[in-house]
Design a protein around this motif. Structure first.
Motif, PDB file in Angstrom:
ATOM      1  N   LEU A  40       6.177  12.570  11.937  1.00 17.95           N
ATOM      2  CA  LEU A  40       5.699  13.373  10.915  1.00 17.95           C
ATOM      3  C   LEU A  40       5.862  14.835  11.282  1.00 17.95           C
ATOM      4  O   LEU A  40       4.615  15.105  11.381  1.00 17.95           O
ATOM      5  CB  LEU A  40       4.481  12.386  10.374  1.00 17.95           C
ATOM      6  N   VAL A  66       9.030  10.958   7.388  1.00 21.34           N
ATOM      7  CA  VAL A  66       8.701   9.715   6.800  1.00 21.34           C
ATOM      8  C   VAL A  66       9.337   8.199   6.539  1.00 21.34           C
ATOM      9  O   VAL A  66      10.217   8.167   6.100  1.00 21.34           O
ATOM     10  CB  VAL A  66       8.020   9.033   5.485  1.00 21.34           C
ATOM     11  N   CYS A  70       6.520   3.535   6.005  1.00 22.82           N
ATOM     12  CA  CYS A  70       5.549   3.474   6.192  1.00 22.82           C
ATOM     13  C   CYS A  70       5.681   3.846   4.808  1.00 22.82           C
ATOM     14  O   CYS A  70       6.172   4.809   3.771  1.00 22.82           O
ATOM     15  CB  CYS A  70       5.155   5.299   6.883  1.00 22.82           C
ATOM     16  N   LEU A  75       0.357   5.376   4.129  1.00 24.44           N
ATOM     17  CA  LEU A  75      -0.284   6.877   4.101  1.00 24.44           C
ATOM     18  C   LEU A  75      -1.582   7.172   3.819  1.00 24.44           C
ATOM     19  O   LEU A  75      -1.935   8.408   4.407  1.00 24.44           O
ATOM     20  CB  LEU A  75       0.781   7.547   3.770  1.00 24.44           C
TER      21      LEU A  75
END
Length: 282
Positions: A40, A66, A70, A75
């Motif tokens: 990321l 991302v 996810c 997150l």
């Protein structure tokens, strides 16, 4: 196990070194059994002061690359170790989530994001942004854990189907609330128009509105845009139909030829009817 850990650490260092300028690479894994980590790219979200109230500066972490599995909850759990997370917004591209509509519908205009996305993680404290960037020094972070597993495969499809089922009571409540706001807005516009009717403006002009059984088109912004779009389409069709001068001439010649042909056919038909003594003009 030791060589495997060394390989993971080496892959993490290589990813961090390949990060674009201004970004920090965070290595994440979907689960423990995953061999290769995913990176990321994060940086502090910087905008002009007061330009973006939904994603305030110094407290917002901008996240690139991302993965589709996810989500906002993942997150939020991933960065909660850095500090309390206020909100997480996932968008299809940078800048698409900068301005939010005032009315967020639960049932209408829902957009399914596909592929890799970007995210805005808003913390409650500014220090959490720097702590999130410092996570690059740690090993790969796990997105799916035993306590908080990420649904995939059939379980994900079942959850998506169950979430798509609409509750009639909630839908009716939302529609009623929307119609109440719409009726209130229309009533305010009509009251404002009635108040301004017959009152001259600064230059002395009086706005005249059409009333009766067939009132004129309401001069709202949406109505003006629709009228302009119709005029634009009409003008485009006319331009495409007769773009050149010779097209005008050919169209006139063809029309005259068709009229002459029809006239000759009518003459022959009348002559035939006279010959058969079936012509009755009166």
């Amino acid at each position: 196990a030791a060589p495997r850990v060394q390989n993971m650490a080496a892959a993490t260092r290589r990813a961090a070194a390949a990060a674009p300028p201004g970004y920090t690479a965070l290595a994440v894994k979907f689960a423990k059994g995953q061999r290769s980590p995913h990176c990321l790219l994060v940086k502090e979200h910087q905008v002009r002061e007061g330009a973006d109230t939904a994603h305030p500066p110094r407290r917002t972490l901008f996240v690139l690359n991302v993965p589709p599995y996810c989500g906002p909850d993942s997150l939020s759990r991933l960065f909660s170790r850095c500090g309390p997370v206020q909100s997480v917004d996932i968008c299809d591209k940078q800048g698409s989530g900068e301005k939010k509509d005032k009315l967020m519908s639960k049932f209408f205009n829902r957009k399914t994001l596909k592929g890799f996305q970007v995210a805005y993680v808003v913390f409650r404290k500014p220090a959490a942004v720097q702590a999130a960037k410092a996570l690059s020094q740690e090993g790969p972070l796990l997105i799916s854990t035993e306590s908080h597993p990420v649904k995939t495969g059939i379980s994900k499809w079942i959850a998506s189907y169950e979430a798509s089922i609409v509750d009639p009571k909630e839908l009716k409540a939302e529609v009623d609330a929307y119609m109440q706001d719409y009726d209130k807005k229309i009533a305010e516009e009509e009251a404002k128009a009635a108040k301004e009717e017959g009152v001259p403006d600064e230059e002395g002009w009086v706005k005249v509105t059409r009333k009766g059984r067939k009132p004129g088109v309401p001069r709202t912004e949406a109505a003006n845009l629709r009228m302009l779009e119709k005029e634009k389409q009409k003008r485009a069709r006319k331009e495409l139909l007769n773009f050149y001068a010779w097209q005008h001439r050919e169209a006139k010649r063809e029309h005259i030829a068709q009229l002459r042909k029809k006239f000759e056919e009518d003459k022959q038909r009348i002559a035939l009817m006279r010959a058969q003594r079936k012509f009755r003009p009166y």
